[in-house]
Design an enzyme around this catalytic site. Structure first.
Site, PDB file in Angstrom:
ATOM      1  N   LYS A 131       9.335  -0.601  14.183  1.00 16.03           N
ATOM      2  CA  LYS A 131       9.868  -0.199  12.944  1.00 16.03           C
ATOM      3  C   LYS A 131      11.100   0.911  12.860  1.00 16.03           C
ATOM      4  CE  LYS A 131       5.641  -1.063  10.078  1.00 16.03           C
ATOM      5  NZ  LYS A 131       4.663  -0.358   9.319  1.00 16.03           N
ATOM      6  N   GLU A 142      -4.674  -6.375  14.860  1.00 13.78           N
ATOM      7  CA  GLU A 142      -4.286  -5.138  14.476  1.00 13.78           C
ATOM      8  C   GLU A 142      -5.535  -3.935  14.448  1.00 13.78           C
ATOM      9  OE1 GLU A 142      -2.223  -4.123  10.563  1.00 13.78           O
ATOM     10  OE2 GLU A 142      -0.717  -4.812  11.591  1.00 13.78           O
ATOM     11  N   GLY A 187      -4.908  -1.935   4.693  1.00 14.76           N
ATOM     12  CA  GLY A 187      -4.157  -2.753   4.574  1.00 14.76           C
ATOM     13  C   GLY A 187      -4.720  -4.259   4.726  1.00 14.76           C
ATOM     14  N   ARG A 188      -5.228  -4.460   6.104  1.00 14.01           N
ATOM     15  CA  ARG A 188      -5.859  -5.758   6.393  1.00 14.01           C
ATOM     16  C   ARG A 188      -7.198  -6.065   5.782  1.00 14.01           C
ATOM     17  NH1 ARG A 188      -4.723  -2.307  10.403  1.00 14.01           N
ATOM     18  NH2 ARG A 188      -6.345  -1.363  11.652  1.00 14.01           N
ATOM     19  N   GLU A 212      10.458  -4.691   4.787  1.00 10.23           N
ATOM     20  CA  GLU A 212      10.380  -6.012   4.131  1.00 10.23           C
ATOM     21  C   GLU A 212      10.061  -6.165   2.735  1.00 10.23           C
ATOM     22  OE1 GLU A 212       8.862  -4.950   6.591  1.00 10.23           O
ATOM     23  OE2 GLU A 212       8.834  -6.290   8.467  1.00 10.23           O
ATOM     24  N   LYS A 231       0.824  -1.295  -0.012  1.00 14.30           N
ATOM     25  CA  LYS A 231      -0.103  -0.074  -0.027  1.00 14.30           C
ATOM     26  C   LYS A 231       1.013   1.147  -0.080  1.00 14.30           C
ATOM     27  CE  LYS A 231      -3.457   2.349   2.964  1.00 14.30           C
ATOM     28  NZ  LYS A 231      -4.555   2.264   3.945  1.00 14.30           N
TER      29      LYS A 231
HETATM   30  O1  F6P Z   1       2.095  -3.993   9.909  1.00 13.11           O
HETATM   31  C1  F6P Z   1       1.953  -2.908   9.569  1.00 13.11           C
HETATM   32  C2  F6P Z   1       1.474  -2.493   8.331  1.00 13.11           C
HETATM   33  O2  F6P Z   1       1.304  -1.202   7.943  1.00 13.11           O
HETATM   34  C3  F6P Z   1       0.150  -3.393   8.125  1.00 13.11           C
HETATM   35  O3  F6P Z   1      -1.035  -2.783   8.781  1.00 13.11           O
HETATM   36  C4  F6P Z   1       0.072  -3.420   6.671  1.00 13.11           C
HETATM   37  O4  F6P Z   1      -0.938  -4.429   6.259  1.00 13.11           O
HETATM   38  C5  F6P Z   1       1.602  -3.969   6.368  1.00 13.11           C
HETATM   39  O5  F6P Z   1       2.174  -3.312   7.415  1.00 13.11           O
HETATM   40  C6  F6P Z   1       2.062  -3.792   5.110  1.00 13.11           C
HETATM   41  O6  F6P Z   1       1.885  -2.435   4.421  1.00 13.11           O
HETATM   42  P1  F6P Z   1       2.212  -2.099   3.049  1.00 13.11           P
HETATM   43  O7  F6P Z   1       0.970  -2.704   2.352  1.00 13.11           O
HETATM   44  O8  F6P Z   1       2.161  -0.552   2.935  1.00 13.11           O
HETATM   45  O9  F6P Z   1       3.523  -2.437   2.613  1.00 13.11           O
END
Ligand code: F6P
Length: 539
Positions: free
Chosen positions: A506, A347, A261-262, A206, A200
């Site tokens: 983070k 979350e 995101g979720r 990661e 997103k």
């Molecule tokens: O773990 C935190 C978070 O922001 C989640 O809410 C989200 O789904 C995930 O990291 C990945 O985020 P992104 O889609 O921005 O890489």
């Protein structure tokens, strides 16, 4: 007296009751405490509830303006107040003609436009019109993402394995541990692989680390920078970051900041799902969710599956002090559903500050955990039956198997039904004694082992029974859980749509990483300093 006070009193009154007493008192209990909605059967009769309790729980929901808040979500109000965003995953599967406005702009045309772009892309990949840099058809798709950009697509793709498109192999990379992506490199060929960078924000450490590793690996396989556009696509809200990574806008599938995101598997984040199961099945998934959205928005509270389900969870969390909830799908394909639900639920509602910024003085959120049945029966069910804590269990089963093999499916369902029954009825000392006597044990032997074999029972559970694990059915299941989380967030008065709790770790990880790569003096606590030093010195 407030509904919460009344519920506390009620809990005091019935805490020694047995669920079986409720059944004895009401011959129609199953009919009165279950809901049939299309092909979903939701049996919530095996709980410590009666009409008075349910009415009080609804009173609490009304006091927290549940119906207004449902309306606010569906009409695009900015209910995620800490990020000043609307919460509109329901727009992603809105098959009605109704517009949904955010800041005065109807979001539906853009939603449809991206869905169409996704469909065209998926069909090109499947038909072989989309070719790799040496002119070969795509055979492998690697989704690189984490959290909501991974768990939903990975779970759905596994769950719908029976709908898998032939000739496409799916891989999911999420962990920053290099073993994750390295193991995928061993299975793929750059000429026939499509990488999906799903993020997103397009900034997640990661995902971006894995994306760059994938890009370098791809370029090391006799491919050039120019070939990247045939093998990398991005799913994101961050256009400029995708461009900077080298992904042209034609290869970018957009979504918007009002998709959490979720809650994003219905958006462009679902591209890997559509590639895995085909466009029609992906649409079926969306249709399933849409059916539940309509039900959630319009059914009266006492016939509303997500509402009743949420109220029962709230009752246990806040009045019985049960902090965990097990979700057990009796379906091997759904084995990773609990993992997906952990992010969705924990979350969303793991928050000790309410929406007005006050520290709450009541429990919120719950530990969601589980594993597929029957495997879980042979791991942690002992704890569920005879542990000192009571964990309400939610069972999910399907009447028909995708393909019937001998008696497997009937045996699978028999186990689910039996576990739900066993949790409730338990086994008394008298029953154990009679059983042991019939086995010829002496009274002394019986006394020695009797208590170990007693099950107190009286442990609550819900059962969701659906016809078959189809894409539509899965869409319904996920949507029920999403709305359940929403309702509980309303009852707890928390913002279910931000996740500040994951930020601190983070930030500190970046600091620690920089320190590992430097010789500067460390000024953390001694435990942290010592471990950083060990890593610096590799000992
Ligand atoms: O773990 C935190 C978070 O922001 C989640 O809410 C989200 O789904 C995930 O990291 C990945 O985020 P992104 O889609 O921005 O890489």
């Amino acid at each position: 007296m407030e509904c919460k006070e009344k519920l506390k009193k009620y809990q005091e009154k019935i805490k020694e009751y047995n669920i079986l007493d409720f059944f004895r008192a009401d011959a129609k209990r199953v009919k009165n405490y279950s809901i049939h909605f299309n092909d979903i059967y939701f049996d919530y009769s095996k709980n410590y509830i009666n009409k008075d309790i349910l009415n009080l729980l609804m009173e609490c929901a009304n006091q927290n303006h549940l119906q207004d808040k449902i309306k606010a979500m569906f009409t695009g109000e900015k209910i995620n107040i800490t990020e000043n965003r609307a919460v509109l995953h329901i727009a992603l599967r809105n098959f009605s003609k109704n517009p949904i406005f955010v800041d005065g702009v109807d979001v539906m045309p853009k939603v449809r436009e991206v869905l169409q772009k996704m469909q065209q892309f998926v069909e090109k990949v499947h038909s072989g019109e989309w070719l790799g840099f040496t002119g070969k058809k795509i055979t492998d798709v690697v989704n690189i993402g984490i959290g909501g950009s991974h768990l939903g697509p990975a779970m759905v793709t596994k769950a719908l394995i029976n709908y898998k498109v032939k000739g496409i192999n799916m891989h999911f990379v999420s962990n920053i541990d290099a073993d994750d992506i390295s193991s995928v490199f061993k299975k793929i060929n750059a000429e026939t692989t499509l990488f999906i960078i799903a993020s997103k924000t397009f900034t997640t450490l990661e995902t971006m680390t894995n994306a760059h590793t994938a890009r370098n690996w791809f370029l090391s396989q006799n491919a050039s920078e120019n070939d990247i556009q045939k093998h990398f696509v991005a799913l994101s809200t961050n256009k400029s970051a995708c461009r900077d990574f080298g992904i042209p806008s034609e290869n970018m599938f957009e979504f918007w900041n009002w998709v959490g995101g979720r809650y994003s598997l219905w958006s462009a984040i679902g591209l890997s799902i559509a590639l895995a199961i085909g466009w029609t099945n992906f649409e079926e998934l969306l249709h399933g969710a849409y059916e539940i959205d309509r039900h959630f928005e319009h059914a009266p509270l006492n016939e509303n599956i997500p509402v009743i389900y949420a109220l029962i969870g709230y009752w246990y969390r806040n009045f019985w002090n049960y902090s965990a909830n097990a979700v057990i799908p009796y379906s091997n394909e759904l084995a990773t559903l609990p993992e997906f639900l952990q992010q969705l639920d924990m979350e969303s509602n793991g928050k000790y500050v309410d929406i007005d910024g006050n520290i709450v003085n009541y429990p919120t959120g719950q530990l969601i955990w589980g594993e597929a049945g029957t495997n879980s029966q042979h791991s942690f069910f002992q704890y569920l039956h005879q542990g000192t804590d009571i964990i309400p269990v939610d069972f999910i089963g399907f009447i028909s198997a995708f393909q019937e093999v001998g008696e497997h499916h009937k045996l699978l369902l028999s186990n689910m039904i039996a576990q739900s029954e066993a949790l409730m009825i338990g086994k008394s000392a008298n029953q154990v004694e009679t059983e042991l006597q019939s086995q010829g044990l002496s009274q002394a032997q019986i006394e020695k082992i009797k208590q170990h074999k007693v099950f107190r029972g009286n442990r609550p559970s819900n059962i969701f029974l659906l016809e078959k694990l189809t894409p539509r059915a899965l869409g319904k299941i996920i949507s029920i859980f999403e709305h359940k989380v929403f309702v509980q967030g309303v009852l707890w008065n928390v913002n279910s749509f931000d996740q500040w709790g994951v930020e601190l770790g983070k930030q500190l990880a970046t600091k620690v990483y920089n320190e590992i790569n430097s010789v500067e003096v460390l000024n953390h606590d001694n435990s942290t300093n010592y471990i950083i030093d060990m890593i610096r010195n590799k000992k």
